[in-house]
Structures are given as C-alpha cells and as structure tokens.
Scaffold this motif. Structure first.
Motif, PDB file in Angstrom:
ATOM      1  N   HIS A 171       0.915  -1.226   0.046  1.00 47.18           N
ATOM      2  CA  HIS A 171      -0.142   0.231   0.014  1.00 47.18           C
ATOM      3  C   HIS A 171       0.934   1.427  -0.066  1.00 47.18           C
ATOM      4  CE1 HIS A 171      -3.629   2.504   0.400  1.00 47.18           C
ATOM      5  NE2 HIS A 171      -3.292   2.880   1.578  1.00 47.18           N
ATOM      6  N   LEU A 172       2.031   1.134   0.627  1.00 47.78           N
ATOM      7  CA  LEU A 172       2.822   2.499   0.631  1.00 47.78           C
ATOM      8  C   LEU A 172       3.529   2.361  -0.816  1.00 47.78           C
ATOM      9  CD1 LEU A 172       4.847   1.964   3.837  1.00 47.78           C
ATOM     10  CD2 LEU A 172       3.159   3.719   3.586  1.00 47.78           C
ATOM     11  N   ALA A 173       3.779   1.160  -1.474  1.00 48.47           N
ATOM     12  CA  ALA A 173       4.318   1.387  -2.640  1.00 48.47           C
ATOM     13  C   ALA A 173       3.605   1.827  -3.784  1.00 48.47           C
ATOM     14  CB  ALA A 173       5.130   0.006  -3.030  1.00 48.47           C
ATOM     15  N   LEU A 174       2.258   1.315  -3.676  1.00 48.86           N
ATOM     16  CA  LEU A 174       1.318   1.699  -4.760  1.00 48.86           C
ATOM     17  C   LEU A 174      -0.038   2.146  -4.141  1.00 48.86           C
ATOM     18  CD1 LEU A 174       1.703  -2.069  -6.410  1.00 48.86           C
ATOM     19  CD2 LEU A 174       2.389   0.090  -7.282  1.00 48.86           C
ATOM     20  N   PRO A 175       0.197   3.618  -3.624  1.00 45.64           N
ATOM     21  CA  PRO A 175      -1.075   3.972  -3.049  1.00 45.64           C
ATOM     22  C   PRO A 175      -2.267   4.104  -3.834  1.00 45.64           C
ATOM     23  CG  PRO A 175       0.653   5.596  -3.408  1.00 45.64           C
ATOM     24  CD  PRO A 175       1.228   4.391  -3.832  1.00 45.64           C
ATOM     25  N   GLN A 176      -2.170   4.216  -5.104  1.00 46.86           N
ATOM     26  CA  GLN A 176      -3.327   4.365  -6.168  1.00 46.86           C
ATOM     27  C   GLN A 176      -4.196   3.155  -6.081  1.00 46.86           C
ATOM     28  OE1 GLN A 176      -0.457   4.129  -6.989  1.00 46.86           O
ATOM     29  NE2 GLN A 176      -0.154   2.667  -8.710  1.00 46.86           N
ATOM     30  N   VAL A 177      -3.592   2.123  -5.663  1.00 47.94           N
ATOM     31  CA  VAL A 177      -4.277   0.647  -5.623  1.00 47.94           C
ATOM     32  C   VAL A 177      -4.980   0.143  -4.394  1.00 47.94           C
ATOM     33  CG1 VAL A 177      -4.253  -1.807  -6.132  1.00 47.94           C
ATOM     34  CG2 VAL A 177      -2.444  -0.360  -7.344  1.00 47.94           C
ATOM     35  N   PRO A 178      -6.281   0.189  -4.391  1.00 47.25           N
ATOM     36  CA  PRO A 178      -7.035  -0.231  -3.156  1.00 47.25           C
ATOM     37  C   PRO A 178      -6.490  -1.382  -2.595  1.00 47.25           C
ATOM     38  CG  PRO A 178      -8.832   0.221  -5.115  1.00 47.25           C
ATOM     39  CD  PRO A 178      -7.286   0.057  -5.605  1.00 47.25           C
ATOM     40  N   PRO A 179      -6.755  -1.254  -1.079  1.00 50.90           N
ATOM     41  CA  PRO A 179      -6.338  -2.519  -0.211  1.00 50.90           C
ATOM     42  C   PRO A 179      -6.840  -4.050  -0.687  1.00 50.90           C
ATOM     43  CG  PRO A 179      -6.516  -0.666   1.179  1.00 50.90           C
ATOM     44  CD  PRO A 179      -7.215  -0.228  -0.254  1.00 50.90           C
ATOM     45  N   ALA A 180      -8.207  -3.972  -0.976  1.00 50.73           N
ATOM     46  CA  ALA A 180      -8.597  -5.234  -1.403  1.00 50.73           C
ATOM     47  C   ALA A 180      -8.097  -5.599  -2.382  1.00 50.73           C
ATOM     48  CB  ALA A 180     -10.348  -4.999  -1.430  1.00 50.73           C
ATOM     49  N   VAL A 181      -7.608  -4.926  -3.548  1.00 51.84           N
ATOM     50  CA  VAL A 181      -6.998  -5.320  -4.775  1.00 51.84           C
ATOM     51  C   VAL A 181      -5.741  -5.706  -4.489  1.00 51.84           C
ATOM     52  CG1 VAL A 181      -6.210  -4.707  -6.966  1.00 51.84           C
ATOM     53  CG2 VAL A 181      -8.679  -3.780  -6.158  1.00 51.84           C
ATOM     54  N   LEU A 182      -4.997  -4.927  -3.572  1.00 56.09           N
ATOM     55  CA  LEU A 182      -3.644  -5.359  -3.095  1.00 56.09           C
ATOM     56  C   LEU A 182      -3.808  -6.896  -2.483  1.00 56.09           C
ATOM     57  CD1 LEU A 182      -2.052  -1.941  -1.636  1.00 56.09           C
ATOM     58  CD2 LEU A 182      -1.508  -3.518  -3.795  1.00 56.09           C
ATOM     59  N   PHE A 183      -4.772  -7.026  -1.684  1.00 52.40           N
ATOM     60  CA  PHE A 183      -4.958  -8.277  -1.102  1.00 52.40           C
ATOM     61  C   PHE A 183      -4.924  -9.474  -2.128  1.00 52.40           C
ATOM     62  CE2 PHE A 183      -6.838 -11.918   0.926  1.00 52.40           C
ATOM     63  CZ  PHE A 183      -6.162 -12.031   1.967  1.00 52.40           C
ATOM     64  N   TRP A 184      -5.860  -9.132  -3.222  1.00 56.41           N
ATOM     65  CA  TRP A 184      -5.982 -10.297  -4.282  1.00 56.41           C
ATOM     66  C   TRP A 184      -4.797 -10.721  -4.906  1.00 56.41           C
ATOM     67  CZ3 TRP A 184      -9.753 -13.247  -6.078  1.00 56.41           C
ATOM     68  CH2 TRP A 184     -11.031 -12.957  -5.890  1.00 56.41           C
ATOM     69  N   ARG A 185      -3.968  -9.550  -5.150  1.00 58.49           N
ATOM     70  CA  ARG A 185      -2.661  -9.620  -5.746  1.00 58.49           C
ATOM     71  C   ARG A 185      -1.534 -10.126  -4.957  1.00 58.49           C
ATOM     72  NH1 ARG A 185      -2.746  -4.056  -9.826  1.00 58.49           N
ATOM     73  NH2 ARG A 185      -4.927  -5.051 -10.807  1.00 58.49           N
ATOM     74  N   LEU A 186      -1.680  -9.798  -3.656  1.00 60.27           N
ATOM     75  CA  LEU A 186      -0.568 -10.731  -2.955  1.00 60.27           C
ATOM     76  C   LEU A 186      -0.959 -12.113  -3.018  1.00 60.27           C
ATOM     77  CD1 LEU A 186       1.559 -10.970  -0.920  1.00 60.27           C
ATOM     78  CD2 LEU A 186       0.014 -10.495   1.110  1.00 60.27           C
TER      79      LEU A 186
END
Lengths: 210, 210
Positions: B145-160
């Motif tokens: 989230h720090l590295a890609l602040p424009q991506v919503p946390p839920a999407v970051l979770f999918w991607r992790l």
DNA sequence: GCATTCTTAAAACGGACGTTTGACTGAATG
DNA sequence: CATTCAGTCAAACGTCCGTTTTAAGAATGC
C-alpha cells in the motif's frame, strides 16, 4: 440426483475428493455418500486409481476443449495483428472459473479439487494431468507469442505457469484466503474473480523482462 | 545432550511428506526411513497430527521471520518515499526460494511440501498455516500500500494471493512444469526463479485496475 | 551405589483400508 | 421355458494403519 450408479459414484467421489483429497477419501465414504454398494466401485471402475482418473477426466476434458475453442475464435478474429493479451487470458481462465462457480452454485463444491490437481502427489495423477494439459499449454504459449513477440518463448512459458498457479492457488486455498483477508475479498463472483485474475496476469505477462 | 531421534524423525517425515503428501505417508514409512523405532513417534510427538504441525513449524517460522526482517530493512531505507515494489517482492520471495533450493542441494527435496501447505485439505494444517501467515500477510499488504497508494487495499490483497500462488504452484508442480516445458525451463537456479517471479509479480501488482 | 527419570524396543491392539468372492436379482434373448 | 448376463449385494479377504502396552536399557541425581 442421477439414478445411475456409475454417475452417482462419480458425483460423490468428486465432492469428497474435493473436500478431503484423494488418498484421504475412502471408497466406503464414497459409497456411503452415494448410497450404493461398496463393491460397485470396483465393478464399474476397476480400482480406486481408475476412479480418480475418471473423476479428473470428466471435469478437465470439457474445460480444456472450451479453452481451445475460445482461443481459436480469438485467433481467427486477429489473422494479421497481435491478438490482445486480455482476450487470450479470458479464453484461458473463463472456462475453468465458470465451471467451478457453476458447480459451487449447484451444491457441488469442486473448487479445491480443481486447485489441487496440479499439485497432487503421485505419478498417476501427474501423468494424467500432463497428457490432458500439454495441448493447452502449447496452444496458449503460441498465442502469447503472437500477442507479445518481444518476450522470449521460455519466459512466456514461465509466465503461463505463473498464470496457472494464480488460479490454482485461489481455488485450492479459497477458505484460507477469505479467512486471511478478514472480509476484504470473497471468491464467489465469477466476473470479479476473472477481472482480478486477468488484470494481474496481463500486467505480469507484459512485465519488464528479467 | 538431546537425542537425535527426534530430529531424525522430523527430517524423514519432511522428505516423505514432500514426496507423498501427509495422509499418504505412514508412520511406519517414516520410522523405517529414519531407522528408529515405530513407537518413538508417539513418544516424542503425541500423534501423527502433532508431527505434521512440528514439521511445518520448523520450516515456516524461520522463513517468515526472515521475510519480516528483510521487509523492515527496506521500509527503514524509505522512511518518506514509496518503497520499490521489486524490493518488497524480493523480501517476500527470497527467504522461501533460498530455503527450498538449499534443501534441494542437501538432498532433502522439500519443494513440493512448501508448495502444498496452502492447499492441504483438513482444518489441522489450514489453521496452522493461517496463524503462521496472518502477520506476514498484513505486513506485506501494508508495504504494498505504501509502494502503490493508488491501488485499493482489497485489490492489493487479491494480488498478494496471486503472488503466493505463483510461487506455490511453481514449487508444488515443478516436475510437471519441467516436463510440460520440454526442456525450455528448469526450476533449480535460485536467482533465475527469483528474477522470473519478481518480474511477473511486479507487472501484475502495477497492472491496470480491473 | 542406588533410585529415579528418560528413552528405546518388540509386540500387539482394534479398526479401517482396497479388493475379491459368490450368491442373487430381474429383465432380455432364443 | 430355459438361459444368459449385466448389475447389485452382504460378507469376507489379507494388509496396513495409528496408537498403546509392557519391558528392558541408558542417563541422571543424590
């Protein structure tokens, strides 16, 4: 509920294999669930191993056929120009996701089964999967080569395997993932899952060469 | 001087679990391989389930600790600006890949074991993995989230989760993948595997929002 | 040196496993 | 009407499973 014994065995075996894995599911558990006699498994199929193969084939064959159909439709629409990466990915993902979600809705949760087939230990399942997947792998690597001619085929092969793993893990570990997400994501919407898969895989396929 | 029987059991169990899965590996196979008495498993561990948990914990705890150390080192180097995605991914992948490849070189092929833990059916392994992974998942979602602040946390979770699945599948299905590739790729070089994983995952994490 | 605890050993426990057998069904065949 | 034959059934086969028991050895403390 089908009345034919052979199909009832296949249906029950599929559900229990998905829940508990192949080796942890006993023939007695299957025949109890299917409400058929124990010996009918060895009558209709020859062995438990052959039953496993039959369960896998019944699901994977239609899915892979659909994948190749969708891919060929795309390639015919782009006879001279590179086909879009996202469309190829949709041809790869959609048949599986739709099949899994359909079964889910019908009360037949085969999600972990689909996720686990690549990973199941033992040469029996492995050789089965290898023969069922080799045509699909070749066709999609070739298609990605048309879409991304600047990426070497070996790298495309790596990336196709990553694309497989994304989906495999999402399905196989779905309860674990939903638990870890603490409500942030749910894996039950066909289109949402497809959007997330395709967006990530498209970015990965286009990623800077290592 | 602590008896080495306990360690010999853990080592043999790890190898056989990796080869054949948890439920398909019998205690007799383990004690034969370890050259110890059958009853010593139930003496040193209380049950087969507890042995499974001990095998998992011994491998996963050091790896996850190393992941968090590497991540914290990166975050301290970027106190005010977004940390690079590639470095976060290296903190996530390198401890696992190095551990797996080291074991491989030592004649202890645990590759399929690491790949299979997220996917193993049964609540025992699942709850174990959930408690071991939740801290890591939280820390890395926050870092992304720090590295890609424009991506919503839920999407970051999918991607992790996709990033986990890429690696999981690569290790668990390594023989199958190498077979299907017909010599195009080999999964035995730490740095090559890391390059391919990081390049794809970085592209995926930065991918267009679905 | 003796007593106590920790560790290994062989053997057996009851149960579950995949598979096979042999008898029995009921409809189809001639 | 007699015969065939795919299908079902209960029962049993031998084997392997995780676990427990019982006893003997090794290590440790006093």
């Amino acid at each position: 509920m089908p009345s034919d014994t052979k199909d009832r065995i296949l249906d029950s075996a599929e559900i229990l294999f998905a829940q508990n894995g192949f080796s942890a599911t006993s023939l007695r558990a299957i025949t109890d669930h299917a409400d058929v006699n124990l010996a009918s498994v060895n009558y209709h199929f020859q062995s438990k191993d052959a039953l496993v193969q039959a369960v896998l084939m019944r699901r994977l064959n239609p899915v892979n056929q659909r994948r190749l159909e969708m891919l060929n439709a795309i390639l015919q629409r782009f006879p001279a120009s590179p086909p879009p990466v996202e469309e190829i990915l949709e041809a790869f993902y959609r048949p599986v996701v739709e099949e899994v979600m359909k079964s889910q809705r019908e009360g037949r949760p085969i999600m972990p089964l689909i996720g686990r087939i690549f990973i199941e230990p033992g040469e029996l399942v492995a050789s089965q999967v290898r023969s069922l997947m080799s045509q699909v792998v070749t066709a999609f690597v070739d298609a990605f080569h048309l879409a991304l001619p600047q990426v070497p085929p070996a790298v495309l092969f790596w990336r196709l395997q990553f694309a497989v793993g994304m989906m495999s893990h999402t399905f196989a570990a779905a309860p674990l993932i939903e638990g870890l997400s603490r409500g942030r994501i749910r894996i039950n919407d066909t289109e949402e899952v497809l959007r997330q898969l395709i967006a990530f895989a498209a970015g990965g396929l286009r990623g800077a060469m290592p």
